[in-house]
Design a protein around this motif. Sequence first.
Motif, PDB file in Angstrom:
ATOM      1  N   ILE A   1       0.849  -1.183   0.000  1.00  0.00           N
ATOM      2  CA  ILE A   1       0.000   0.000   0.000  1.00  0.00           C
ATOM      3  C   ILE A   1       0.888   1.237   0.000  1.00  0.00           C
ATOM      4  N   SER A   2       0.542   2.221  -0.822  1.00  0.00           N
ATOM      5  CA  SER A   2       1.319   3.462  -0.805  1.00  0.00           C
ATOM      6  C   SER A   2       0.525   4.616  -1.389  1.00  0.00           C
ATOM      7  N   MET A   3       0.992   5.820  -1.020  1.00  0.00           N
ATOM      8  CA  MET A   3       0.493   7.063  -1.590  1.00  0.00           C
ATOM      9  C   MET A   3       1.694   7.731  -2.256  1.00  0.00           C
ATOM     10  N   PRO A   4       1.980   7.402  -3.521  1.00  0.00           N
ATOM     11  CA  PRO A   4       3.219   7.833  -4.165  1.00  0.00           C
ATOM     12  C   PRO A   4       3.126   9.167  -4.903  1.00  0.00           C
TER      13      PRO A   4
ATOM     14  N   ALA B   1       6.729   6.166   0.703  1.00  0.00           N
ATOM     15  CA  ALA B   1       7.224   4.851   1.121  1.00  0.00           C
ATOM     16  C   ALA B   1       6.099   3.820   1.117  1.00  0.00           C
ATOM     17  N   ARG B   2       6.459   2.588   0.814  1.00  0.00           N
ATOM     18  CA  ARG B   2       5.475   1.517   0.714  1.00  0.00           C
ATOM     19  C   ARG B   2       5.194   0.881   2.066  1.00  0.00           C
ATOM     20  N   MET B   3       3.929   0.577   2.278  1.00  0.00           N
ATOM     21  CA  MET B   3       3.501  -0.098   3.505  1.00  0.00           C
ATOM     22  C   MET B   3       3.258  -1.569   3.213  1.00  0.00           C
ATOM     23  N   GLY B   4       3.786  -2.426   4.071  1.00  0.00           N
ATOM     24  CA  GLY B   4       3.416  -3.828   4.037  1.00  0.00           C
ATOM     25  C   GLY B   4       2.156  -4.025   4.864  1.00  0.00           C
ATOM     26  N   PRO B   5       1.722  -5.272   5.062  1.00  0.00           N
ATOM     27  CA  PRO B   5       0.478  -5.525   5.794  1.00  0.00           C
ATOM     28  C   PRO B   5       0.433  -4.885   7.183  1.00  0.00           C
TER      29      PRO B   5
END
Length: 343
Positions: free
Chosen positions: A131-134, A166-170
């Motif tokens: 999940i991300s807000m890029p 930055a990317r989010m994992g679970p």
Amino acid sequence: MSDLIVQQHGDVGVITLNRPNALNALSHAMVDGMTDALKAWADDDSIRCVLIDGAGERAFCAGGDIQAIYENGRKDPVGSLKFWRDEYQLNAMIANYKKPYIALMHGFTMGGGVGVSAHGSHRIVTDSSIISMPEVGIGFLPDVGGTWLLHNAPKGVGAYYGISGARMGPDDAIFLNFADAYVPQETFATIKDRLIKGADIDDLLAEVSQKPKSGEARLHQTAIACWFETDNVEQVLANIEADGSAFAQGALKLLKRQCPLSVKSTFYALQKAANFSSVEQSLQLELRFCAASLQGENFYEGIRAAIIDKDRNPQWAPASLAEVSDKMVKDMFAPLGDNELVF
């Protein structure tokens, strides 16, 4: 086959985003189709709950169709702004939906994909979820109510993930309140079928959800909160640089490639959200930024560098944070008069 599949299975309304070759990126027609379905189901007693998923293995939804906006934005800014206006209305509808709205957020869930999932009542992630807000990396800002979600994340952590992309994992997604539950992949694949067969979503999640492995957000929350213990973006970067840890150096690398005007604008929008009482207010502010972006250069340049030419070398204007004035930021959120977003 349609890019959006809307079906009723028993007492479950099912929406499937069906553009797997485009990572299920949202088109205007898909937004309109979702809106129509949710309106029809809201007062339909034969519908107990709504489930949304994405076709293919790679993504739930990797965002809005930004290439279409790149191609049409300059020549049709009114039409492009209407896409965002309709999308944001949909995001608000999901946030206020009276029936369970269950999102199966496998694979890439980014930008516009967050808007049609993370405002729901039951947001489920699995092993493949990213999940991300890029948006700051393409000269934009976290929209679709993203500034509202990020503001309501743990102190400093939301700002970091919003500004850095930055990317989010679970576990990160759950920690930031972008998701509610983690279900291992083999069980995740059975959720849709079990719901259709009559399972209650709360009972089902109580049975199958598990605790995911701790992610970076939880592990580094104290440090991140310290970085953002300031109202000055330049000081945030100085705090990260002074940290010296491997995580901080990785964060600094991410932040330095972002669009300076978008960094400061996102910081501004997150501060504004502190005085808001609903996602609708953040969406209204975000639409103002959309309108200004269509008249500017950074958004088009960001898409060019990331999607069109793929040279990963955007030329931002201004080129540095120091050159971004308070007036420049406030101009990005200039009131729209009769064109304000109304709910």
